[in-house]
Design a protein around this motif. Structure first.
Motif, PDB file in Angstrom:
ATOM      1  N   LEU A   1       0.980  -1.153   0.081  1.00 40.87           N
ATOM      2  CA  LEU A   1       0.203  -0.251   0.031  1.00 40.87           C
ATOM      3  C   LEU A   1       0.978   1.208   0.148  1.00 40.87           C
ATOM      4  N   SER A   2       1.909   1.255   0.824  1.00 41.05           N
ATOM      5  CA  SER A   2       2.836   2.565   0.758  1.00 41.05           C
ATOM      6  C   SER A   2       3.432   2.793  -0.593  1.00 41.05           C
ATOM      7  N   ILE A   3       3.818   1.641  -1.100  1.00 39.53           N
ATOM      8  CA  ILE A   3       4.470   1.494  -2.458  1.00 39.53           C
ATOM      9  C   ILE A   3       3.575   2.488  -3.412  1.00 39.53           C
ATOM     10  N   LEU A   4       2.089   1.785  -3.336  1.00 35.06           N
ATOM     11  CA  LEU A   4       1.149   2.119  -4.395  1.00 35.06           C
ATOM     12  C   LEU A   4       0.949   3.550  -4.181  1.00 35.06           C
ATOM     13  N   LEU A   5       0.934   4.196  -2.586  1.00 36.59           N
ATOM     14  CA  LEU A   5       0.874   5.501  -2.362  1.00 36.59           C
ATOM     15  C   LEU A   5       1.824   6.209  -3.306  1.00 36.59           C
ATOM     16  N   ALA A   6       2.999   5.842  -2.827  1.00 35.15           N
ATOM     17  CA  ALA A   6       4.122   6.655  -3.700  1.00 35.15           C
ATOM     18  C   ALA A   6       4.041   6.847  -5.286  1.00 35.15           C
ATOM     19  N   LEU A   7       3.634   5.517  -5.851  1.00 38.03           N
ATOM     20  CA  LEU A   7       3.579   5.492  -7.214  1.00 38.03           C
ATOM     21  C   LEU A   7       2.153   6.473  -7.636  1.00 38.03           C
ATOM     22  N   PHE A   8       1.265   6.373  -6.697  1.00 34.92           N
ATOM     23  CA  PHE A   8      -0.025   7.007  -7.188  1.00 34.92           C
ATOM     24  C   PHE A   8       0.275   8.567  -7.211  1.00 34.92           C
ATOM     25  N   PHE A   9       1.149   9.147  -6.199  1.00 39.58           N
ATOM     26  CA  PHE A   9       1.563  10.490  -6.288  1.00 39.58           C
ATOM     27  C   PHE A   9       2.529  10.870  -7.482  1.00 39.58           C
ATOM     28  N   LEU A  10       3.159   9.688  -7.638  1.00 37.30           N
ATOM     29  CA  LEU A  10       4.211  10.023  -8.709  1.00 37.30           C
ATOM     30  C   LEU A  10       3.436  10.170  -9.911  1.00 37.30           C
ATOM     31  N   GLY A  11       2.518   9.314 -10.243  1.00 38.43           N
ATOM     32  CA  GLY A  11       1.658   9.231 -11.597  1.00 38.43           C
ATOM     33  C   GLY A  11       0.780  10.709 -11.406  1.00 38.43           C
ATOM     34  N   GLY A  12       0.158  10.739 -10.270  1.00 34.42           N
ATOM     35  CA  GLY A  12      -0.560  11.964 -10.165  1.00 34.42           C
ATOM     36  C   GLY A  12       0.114  13.090 -10.683  1.00 34.42           C
ATOM     37  N   ILE A  13       1.380  13.510 -10.248  1.00 37.41           N
ATOM     38  CA  ILE A  13       2.184  14.553 -10.517  1.00 37.41           C
ATOM     39  C   ILE A  13       2.474  14.819 -11.738  1.00 37.41           C
ATOM     40  N   LEU A  14       3.053  13.567 -12.166  1.00 36.31           N
ATOM     41  CA  LEU A  14       3.624  13.590 -13.885  1.00 36.31           C
ATOM     42  C   LEU A  14       2.324  13.700 -14.767  1.00 36.31           C
ATOM     43  N   GLY A  15       1.369  12.921 -14.468  1.00 39.49           N
ATOM     44  CA  GLY A  15       0.105  12.869 -15.316  1.00 39.49           C
ATOM     45  C   GLY A  15      -0.630  14.339 -15.506  1.00 39.49           C
ATOM     46  N   ASN A  16      -0.591  14.976 -14.248  1.00 45.71           N
ATOM     47  CA  ASN A  16      -1.033  16.301 -14.142  1.00 45.71           C
ATOM     48  C   ASN A  16      -0.278  17.361 -14.832  1.00 45.71           C
ATOM     49  N   ILE A  17       1.019  17.239 -14.822  1.00 49.80           N
ATOM     50  CA  ILE A  17       1.916  18.115 -15.399  1.00 49.80           C
ATOM     51  C   ILE A  17       1.868  18.021 -16.890  1.00 49.80           C
TER      52      ILE A  17
END
Lengths: 353, 301
Positions: A24-40
């Protein structure tokens, strides 16, 4: 028997829960990574395109010998029109204008075209004309100064501490100091740059020289630490073999130690330069926040760098600047990814066991 | 003879490089102390460290309105606490998963991704916090009929926690990685599950190093500037409510210095006073992490 079975089940449940927490912790980190990059990417890619409106040429009114290739001229639309055409954001347009735009749409007189101005123009008050060229040139000049100061000083310091300096209390203290300095918040190097270069040496404020020197101060301890780690990984046997064959200490150093450690040193230097390229805080402190509409022509002329331009854009109220901010961040991230890629490549390609 | 001469001059050149580095090291401290002393000549240390109002202006009459830095430090504390509340458990769990559970092929995919997260400039995190997360959180709060400031400490701390997470996890992973295999084998051999091995053997053994990772991450969170400059507030609220906007030490340093930069007023010098305290604080945390923890380290294997 039953009691031990239920306790085993409990243990297995704990095991699964624990493992799940890790995942879950890894998914949280990946979720934000994806969120930030996808958003940009989602917000930034439209910045590479601009809305243009065509105006018909009148061949019979123009000079007959003049050569023109198109039958119409495309002219950049205003940012409000741009936002409406790209995203349907109509708050700043009157109904009359929207009607006009819709007529243009029907006549195919409005289009999206590649926004080369985003890469070739410098900063502007108008989002549809603003570009990152000034920031890019400023960043290059700044990074050049950083490299020219931090690289020789940092590598020289590391070589001295690792290869020449007597191992005593003083050098130990110096090493501890440099290690600590590498972990000092970057904003404090801005304060140092402000006192040293602007207050004390009176260098011109928003210039690439001052920015580069300040970032050089910041990168120096990082480069020293990385170089020392690379030098430490050179096996002692290599030095002893070369010395045993009659090489002078200097020959050992330049023919064997430095070439062996070079991939590690270069990786460290590139990574510290990448960090300097994305750094903003110390530059705000030394006063690099001015609006500058021309690219710097030399090291002392007023300059801005890409991260500072991103910061300034991000504070502008216009919708168009949000798009521009994301676009500029995208460019910055691509450059950083390239630098990191080069560092990884060097490490994989040249580093031996 | 000639080679001896070269040998000596090269040695001197490197010694000069080292000297320059040392001068710079000392320069950071001296310049900070120097300007901080000039500040404390105008504002008393006691008022600065223990005052409750932060209004960094000097009236024409020469009276200082308020240079009490307590609200700034409580703001920093609030935001970093939220950040560490995310980064500490998640960072350790990521490290545990990567070093104890994940197969080497999974690790090869996940580690570069986490490094990417660590390589994103903090400016980008700040932009994400302002433009995406803040509106999202505000709508979420409105759904539960709560009011959330647009520059809330929650939003800022959350993003800062994500920024710190890869740093925390990579340091913790090193800590777990450096433990000898026979610790794991011994525990497993006695019939313990992976969870029991990790929770009762590995994590206690790696505890001093994980503590060091925590302190280094905390020091980084305290000194972080761009996220808070973009996403945190400017007004110095003495509040521990994560739904309200608070300001931090770094935000105020930037705020004091972007504007007029005359060196002879208390407002500008206050930035150096804050910088000095920030320096001492982060230095203390770093020294504690790098040297203080050594005392508690046990040697295994």
């Amino acid at each position: 028997m039953i009691a031990s079975l239920s306790s085993l089940r409990k243990r297995r449940l704990k095991e699964r829960l624990f493992r799940g927490a890790g995942l879950l912790s890894i998914l949280l980190a990946l979720f934000f990574l994806g969120g930030i990059l996808g958003n940009i990417i989602y917000k930034g890619v439209p910045a590479f395109f601009r809305t243009e409106i065509s105006s018909k040429l009148y061949p019979d009114l123009l000079n007959a010998h003049a050569r023109y290739t198109a039958d119409r001229l495309w002219i950049v639309a205003s940012d409000d029109v741009d936002m409406y055409y790209k995203k349907g954001y109509a708050d700043n347009l009157s109904p009359l204008k929207i009607q006009e735009i819709n007529t243009l749409k029907e006549g195919e007189q409005i289009r999206l075209a590649f926004n080369e101005g985003f890469f070739t123009h410098s900063d502007s008050r108008e989002p549809e004309l603003a570009g990152i060229w000034g920031g890019l040139v400023g960043s290059c000049l700044t990074l050049f100064v950083t490299f020219m100061t931090a690289f020789p000083l940092g590598v020289g310091t590391a070589l001295y501490l690792e290869e020449f300096a007597p191992k005593n209390q003083l050098t130990h203290w110096i090493e501890a100091n440099i290690n600590n300095l590498a972990a000092v918040p970057s904003i404090l190097f801005g304060l140092l740059g402000l006192v040293l270069f602007i207050h004390f040496l009176s260098l011109p404020r928003p210039s690439a020289l001052v920015a580069g020197l300040t970032l050089g101060l910041m990168s120096l301890p990082v480069i020293v630490v990385a170089t020392r780690a690379a030098l430490l990984s050179v096996p002692q046997t290599l030095k002893e073999a070369a010395l045993g064959l009659g090489a002078t200490p200097l020959q050992v150093l330049f023919h064997h130690v430095v070439p062996t450690a070079l991939p590690g040193i270069m990786t460290g230097v590139i990574l510290s330069l990448a960090r300097a390229l994305g750094e903003t805080a110390p530059l705000l402190i030394i006063g690099m926040v001015a609006f500058i509409a021309t690219p710097p022509s030399h090291f002392l002329s007023p300059a801005t760098v890409l991260p500072v331009q991103i910061f300034n854009w991000s504070r502008s109220p216009e919708m168009g600047f949000i798009e521009n901010t994301s676009g500029a961040i995208l460019v910055l991230l691509v450059v950083l990814a390239l630098l990191n890629g080069v560092a990884v490549f060097i490490r994989r390609r040249f580093e031996r066991e | 003879m000639r080679s001896l001469w070269i040998e000596r001059s090269v040695r001197w050149f490197f010694a000069l490089c080292a000297l320059a580095s040392i001068v710079i090291t000392v320069g950071v401290v001296v310049s900070l102390i120097g300007e901080a002393l000039r500040f404390f000549a105008r504002v008393s240390v006691f008022d600065f460290l223990f005052g409750l109002t932060w209004a960094p202006f000097t009236l024409p009459s020469g009276e200082n309105l308020g240079f009490g830095s307590i609200p700034l430090f409580t703001g920093t504390l609030l935001i970093t606490s939220i950040a560490m509340a995310i980064a500490l458990p998640c960072g350790v769990m990521v490290a545990v998963y990567l070093s104890e559970y994940a197969s080497s092929s999974t690790r090869q995919v996940l580690k570069p991704l986490l490094e990417t997260l660590a390589g994103i400039p903090t400016l980008v995190y700040g932009f994400f916090a302002v433009t995406t997360l803040a509106p999202f959180l505000r709508e979420g709060a409105a759904f539960f009929h709560m009011s959330l400031a647009s520059e809330s400490a929650l939003n800022t701390g959350l993003v800062m926690g994500i920024m710190i997470l890869p740093y925390m996890s990579s340091l913790s992973e090193d800590a777990l990685h450096s433990l000898p295999t026979n610790l794991r084998e011994g525990s497993m051999g006695l019939g313990a599950t992976s969870y029991e091995t990790i929770a009762k053997v590995l994590l206690p053994a790696a505890f001093p190093n994980i503590m060091a990772a925590f302190l280094l991450s905390l020091s980084r969170a305290i000194g972080e500037t761009m996220i808070v400059v973009m996403a945190a507030g400017l007004a110095a609220n003495l509040s521990f409510n994560p739904f309200e906007a608070v300001t931090t030490v770094t935000v105020q340093i930037v705020n004091l210095l972007t504007g007029d930069q005359e060196f002879d007023n208390a407002k500008t010098l206050a930035a150096f006073g804050l910088g000095f305290v920030l320096f001492i604080l982060t230095l203390f945390l770093n020294i504690l992490a790098l040297y203080g923890i050594k005392r508690y380290k046990r040697i295994y294997g």
